[in-house]
Design a protein around this motif. Structure first.
Motif, short mmCIF file in Angstrom:
data_model
loop_
_atom_site.label_atom_id
_atom_site.label_comp_id
_atom_site.label_asym_id
_atom_site.label_seq_id
_atom_site.Cartn_x
_atom_site.Cartn_y
_atom_site.Cartn_z
N SER A 1 0.79 -1.24 0.00
CA SER A 1 0.00 0.00 0.00
C SER A 1 0.82 1.27 0.00
CB SER A 1 -0.95 0.00 1.19
OG SER A 1 -0.22 0.14 2.38
N ALA B 1 -4.40 -7.62 -5.30
CA ALA B 1 -4.23 -8.41 -4.08
C ALA B 1 -3.51 -7.57 -3.03
CB ALA B 1 -3.45 -9.69 -4.39
N VAL B 2 -4.28 -7.04 -2.09
CA VAL B 2 -3.73 -6.17 -1.04
C VAL B 2 -2.92 -7.03 -0.07
CG1 VAL B 2 -4.29 -4.56 0.82
CG2 VAL B 2 -5.70 -4.62 -1.26
N GLU B 3 -1.65 -6.69 0.08
CA GLU B 3 -0.80 -7.46 0.97
C GLU B 3 -0.52 -6.67 2.24
OE1 GLU B 3 2.96 -8.89 -0.55
OE2 GLU B 3 3.24 -10.10 1.24
N PRO B 4 -1.06 -7.11 3.38
CA PRO B 4 -0.66 -6.47 4.63
C PRO B 4 0.78 -6.86 4.92
CG PRO B 4 -2.18 -8.30 5.06
CD PRO B 4 -2.01 -8.22 3.58
N LEU C 1 -4.26 -8.57 8.54
CA LEU C 1 -5.20 -9.14 7.58
C LEU C 1 -6.58 -8.51 7.76
CD1 LEU C 1 -5.67 -11.08 5.29
CD2 LEU C 1 -5.98 -12.92 6.97
N ALA D 1 -6.53 -5.27 5.95
CA ALA D 1 -6.57 -5.49 4.50
C ALA D 1 -7.98 -5.85 4.04
CB ALA D 1 -5.58 -6.59 4.11
N LEU D 2 -8.66 -6.67 4.83
CA LEU D 2 -10.02 -7.07 4.45
C LEU D 2 -11.00 -5.90 4.56
CD1 LEU D 2 -10.03 -10.62 6.04
CD2 LEU D 2 -10.28 -10.08 3.60
N ALA E 1 -10.44 -4.35 1.27
CA ALA E 1 -10.84 -5.17 0.12
C ALA E 1 -12.35 -5.33 0.02
CB ALA E 1 -10.16 -6.54 0.21
N VAL F 1 -6.81 -10.33 -1.12
CA VAL F 1 -5.72 -10.13 -0.15
C VAL F 1 -4.67 -11.22 -0.31
CG1 VAL F 1 -7.18 -8.98 1.58
CG2 VAL F 1 -6.91 -11.48 1.63
N ALA G 1 -11.63 -14.10 5.33
CA ALA G 1 -11.13 -13.76 4.00
C ALA G 1 -11.77 -14.62 2.91
CB ALA G 1 -9.61 -13.88 3.94
N ARG H 1 -11.47 -14.18 -0.89
CA ARG H 1 -10.59 -13.02 -1.13
C ARG H 1 -9.12 -13.43 -1.16
NH1 ARG H 1 -13.34 -7.92 -2.09
NH2 ARG H 1 -15.42 -8.28 -1.25
#
Lengths: 271, 271
Positions: free
Chosen positions: A100, A136-139, A154, A157-158, A161, A171, A191, A194
């Motif tokens: 991000s 795909a959002v990566e924490p 997570l 991130a959710l 998302a 994610v 998740a 996701r």
């Protein structure tokens, strides 16, 4: 299919052709790619190389870095992400990993930075969806919150998302970044579809001076890698498991040696 | 009352008598103490020194470290925590800060380690309550999860604390450890009267090679320290605000200089 996928960042100095050849020789189905070396090789040429070897691309790393100090910077980042989406589509992967970005220079406004991530996703999600690519959002681990990624769990991130359709934004579950979280199993269940990828390495101490390079080989550290994989499976994820290790010692070792060790350790500790 | 309290660990090499004298001269009401230097000085003697200076002890750091590889080690740790409770009572503070301990050597069982913390609290909570001392569970930053503290978020700390009466077990809100958490404001509201202390320092990058010593002076980093303090206030906390900075450069500087700077920065960024 064999779920194992080596992300080429694990063997950073090994030429793309060698990683592809090793993956094909090991009869793998997947390989994880990184934007810079792929651009250097040529995106379409890389797509052909991978396909000719009988492999599929598990994910492309990475886009994102949405936080910005002014509108020009913000626009430039959005444009770069559009290119990343195009590259992912060319490579035939449906997963573009997004980190991000940290706090804009001089800012302490972490909520504001997270809002910039939401805005970036809003602008890109339809474009990605039209090209069959999921953002795909990566924490990342909370130790990177200020300088690299304001999405640190997570659950966080959710929260981002879930504002978008599941076929456009998902994610990444990376064990290194998330294992410490007492809430992680509940969040993995939440998740569900996701989950775009499960990535593995291990948590070792002490961290090196450059804490970006502190990831260990699976089995050398503290993480319950198999348990987390099983939790992803139980949530409905049945895609590739990507090995992604940033570690100077591994980078300095011969590529084939690292390739073999990673596959062995995956079998012992993850599969 | 002035809520400011300097934890003596911030000026690690400054003798206790000097920290007490400086705090009294600045007309403070509170001082934060650390077990080892207090034991060295003599616990009852330290209690008298502080009381004679017109100060009260905001907290005693620290007990805990409940995770153990066998029963003998576990028992020894419980006994040490009983002594810490007695010391807190002698010093007249109702806050004993507890760091839970990391994974036992060779273990990856983080749930099991957290269960050991629950067991330790269960054994000690009544003993603490009888002596007017609250066990204050301090979540540490997730980067310390494997080697120091398996309680890595305020939510996780509250999950433990809420199993016991609020006058026996509470939590520490330390900005350095918690600021990155997108859920932290909700958890502070949830904490309510469980909050035993609000502690401040700042998040600076890069982390030093010894990441235990990576805390910065308030104002030098990324944390919204005043916003977090106001959230604690809104949750009902009106006790001391403790400055606790582990930083080799500050430790190497003259004590009075650090004392003055910390108080000034507290006024500018926290109060």
């Amino acid at each position: 299919m064999n779920r194992y996928s080596l992300n080429q960042a694990t063997t950073k100095y090994w030429p793309l052709e060698d990683v592809v050849a090793a993956s094909a020789k090991a009869e793998l189905d997947w390989i994880g790619l990184w934007r810079e070396p792929v651009q250097e090789y040529g995106v379409e040429r890389a797509a052909k190389l991978v396909a000719d070897a009988g492999l599929r691309v598990s994910s492309l790393c990475r886009g994102g870095f949405f936080t910005a100090t002014d509108d020009a910077e913000r626009r430039a980042k959005i444009e770069d992400n559009r290119r990343a989406i195009d590259e992912a589509a060319t490579l035939g992967t449906d997963v573009l990993v997004l980190v991000s970005g940290g706090l804009p220079a001089g800012s302490r406004d972490v909520d504001g930075a997270r809002a910039m991530v939401t805005d970036g996703l809003a602008e890109l999600a339809p474009y990605a969806g039209e090209r069959g690519v999921r953002l795909a959002v990566e924490p990342l681990h909370p130790m990177f919150c200020s300088d690299r990624c304001v999405v640190s769990s997570l659950g966080g991130a959710l929260d981002l998302a879930e504002q978008f359709p599941a076929d456009q934004v998902g994610v990444i579950v990376d064990a290194y970044h998330l294992w410490w979280d007492a809430d992680v199993y509940r969040q993995i269940a939440r998740a569900g579809d996701r989950i775009c990828s499960y990535q593995v390495s291990d948590w070792i101490v002490p961290l090196p001076a450059d804490n970006l390079l502190g990831r260990g080989m699976m089995g050398d550290g503290a993480i319950e890698l198999r348990r987390l994989r099983e939790a992803c499976d139980a949530a409905g994820y049945d895609g590739p498991v990507e090995v992604e290790i940033f570690n100077q010692q591994l980078w300095d070792a011969p590529g084939q040696e690292v390739f073999d060790l990673a596959y062995q350790r995956y079998t012992e500790h993850v599969a």
